[in-house]
Design an enzyme around this catalytic site. Structure first.
Site, PDB file in Angstrom:
ATOM      1  N   HIS A 193       0.845  -1.192   0.000  1.00 58.51           N
ATOM      2  CA  HIS A 193       0.000   0.000   0.000  1.00 58.51           C
ATOM      3  C   HIS A 193       0.884   1.247   0.000  1.00 58.51           C
ATOM      4  CE1 HIS A 193       0.623  -0.979   4.343  1.00 58.51           C
ATOM      5  NE2 HIS A 193       1.038   0.270   4.304  1.00 58.51           N
TER       6      HIS A 193
HETATM    7  C1  T46 Z   1       2.873   0.795   6.870  1.00 56.60           C
HETATM    8  C2  T46 Z   1       3.697  -0.428   7.052  1.00 56.60           C
HETATM    9  C3  T46 Z   1       5.164  -0.123   7.180  1.00 56.60           C
HETATM   10  C4  T46 Z   1      -4.144  -1.169  13.602  1.00 56.60           C
HETATM   11  O1  T46 Z   1      -5.193  -1.478  14.173  1.00 56.60           O
HETATM   12  N1  T46 Z   1      -3.469  -0.065  13.986  1.00 56.60           N
HETATM   13  C5  T46 Z   1      -2.302   0.326  13.416  1.00 56.60           C
HETATM   14  O2  T46 Z   1      -1.722   1.370  13.820  1.00 56.60           O
HETATM   15  C6  T46 Z   1      -1.772  -0.469  12.362  1.00 56.60           C
HETATM   16  C7  T46 Z   1      -0.472  -0.068  11.663  1.00 56.60           C
HETATM   17  C8  T46 Z   1      -2.448  -1.595  11.979  1.00 56.60           C
HETATM   18  N2  T46 Z   1      -3.604  -1.945  12.598  1.00 56.60           N
HETATM   19  C9  T46 Z   1      -4.290  -3.162  12.200  1.00 56.60           C
HETATM   20  C10 T46 Z   1      -4.875  -3.146  10.798  1.00 56.60           C
HETATM   21  C11 T46 Z   1      -4.751  -4.581  10.351  1.00 56.60           C
HETATM   22  O3  T46 Z   1      -5.873  -5.305  10.766  1.00 56.60           O
HETATM   23  O4  T46 Z   1      -3.326  -4.233  12.208  1.00 56.60           O
HETATM   24  C12 T46 Z   1      -3.538  -5.108  11.131  1.00 56.60           C
HETATM   25  C13 T46 Z   1      -2.297  -5.230  10.266  1.00 56.60           C
HETATM   26  O5  T46 Z   1      -2.047  -3.972   9.590  1.00 56.60           O
HETATM   27  P1  T46 Z   1      -1.540  -3.900   8.083  1.00 56.60           P
HETATM   28  O6  T46 Z   1      -2.044  -5.059   7.325  1.00 56.60           O
HETATM   29  O7  T46 Z   1      -1.859  -2.522   7.556  1.00 56.60           O
HETATM   30  O8  T46 Z   1       0.038  -4.037   8.294  1.00 56.60           O
HETATM   31  P2  T46 Z   1       1.199  -3.877   7.200  1.00 56.60           P
HETATM   32  O9  T46 Z   1       2.398  -4.530   7.769  1.00 56.60           O
HETATM   33  O10 T46 Z   1       0.770  -4.312   5.859  1.00 56.60           O
HETATM   34  O11 T46 Z   1       1.463  -2.289   7.115  1.00 56.60           O
HETATM   35  C14 T46 Z   1       1.906  -1.564   8.232  1.00 56.60           C
HETATM   36  C15 T46 Z   1       1.126  -0.254   8.353  1.00 56.60           C
HETATM   37  O12 T46 Z   1      -0.272  -0.524   8.329  1.00 56.60           O
HETATM   38  C16 T46 Z   1       1.445   0.735   7.251  1.00 56.60           C
HETATM   39  O13 T46 Z   1       0.966   2.016   7.603  1.00 56.60           O
HETATM   40  O14 T46 Z   1       3.318   1.769   6.278  1.00 56.60           O
HETATM   41  O15 T46 Z   1       3.299  -1.263   8.144  1.00 56.60           O
END
Ligand code: T46
Length: 147
Positions: free
Chosen positions: A49
């Site tokens: 993303h």
């Molecule tokens: C990014 C990269 C480097 C939350 O509830 N709160 C939060 O602050 C975050 C970051 C995530 N979440 C929840 C949302 C999803 O259900 O945790 C789960 C995993 O998040 P996500 O799939 O977005 O994780 P990544 O590793 O794909 O991405 C993350 C960050 O979301 C993003 O901002 O830049 O790490």
């Protein structure tokens, strides 16, 4: 590409190392949120993303991982394997994190609270937003600010 590698000062002595991260001193934005990922399974690739407004600094405080960055024109692969190096990214950059070592802990400092509406999770939509952003004259002289 709007990224910078920040080198944090290490306060080392015969007990080991300590790094302090202070808003406006070695991180150039107000830190509203901190999150970290660990226990990442072998072969996993995360991210996929971009963000519209969010500024972040990624620090692999234990182990190592790599980050793929794509600003719609060029790509970079960044290895994070030192706890005193931070990868600062902001603006329209597609990111993917991969090659996590078993002991990797990826710590992220973020300028905003979690907001799903700031995410662009579709690559084609990302490319369209990059084009729209480039066509807007007010975006032409932007530079990343580093402490
Ligand atoms: C990014 C990269 C480097 C939350 O509830 N709160 C939060 O602050 C975050 C970051 C995530 N979440 C929840 C949302 C999803 O259900 O945790 C789960 C995993 O998040 P996500 O799939 O977005 O994780 P990544 O590793 O794909 O991405 C993350 C960050 O979301 C993003 O901002 O830049 O790490």
């Amino acid at each position: 590409m709007k990224y910078e590698l920040l080198t944090f000062q290490q306060h080392g002595d015969d007990r080991g190392q300590l790094i302090a991260i202070e808003e406006g001193i070695n991180v150039p934005f107000s830190v509203k949120r901190v999150y970290y990922m660990y226990d990442t399974k072998p072969g996993v690739r995360r991210g996929f993303h971009a963000h519209r407004e969010l500024k972040q600094v990624l620090i692999c405080v234990s182990g190592s991982c790599s980050v793929h960055l794509d600003d719609g024109t060029e790509t970079e692969e960044i290895l994070l394997d030192k706890p005193y190096i931070g990868l600062q990214i902001e603006g329209l950059i597609w990111r993917e994190m991969y090659n996590f070592s078993e002991d990797a802990v990826l710590l992220v400092l973020a300028s905003e609270l979690y907001d799903e509406s700031d995410y662009i999770r579709d690559y084609h939509e990302f490319k369209k937003e990059v084009l729209r952003h480039g066509e807007d004259p007010k975006n032409h002289s932007e530079e990343i600010s580093v402490c």
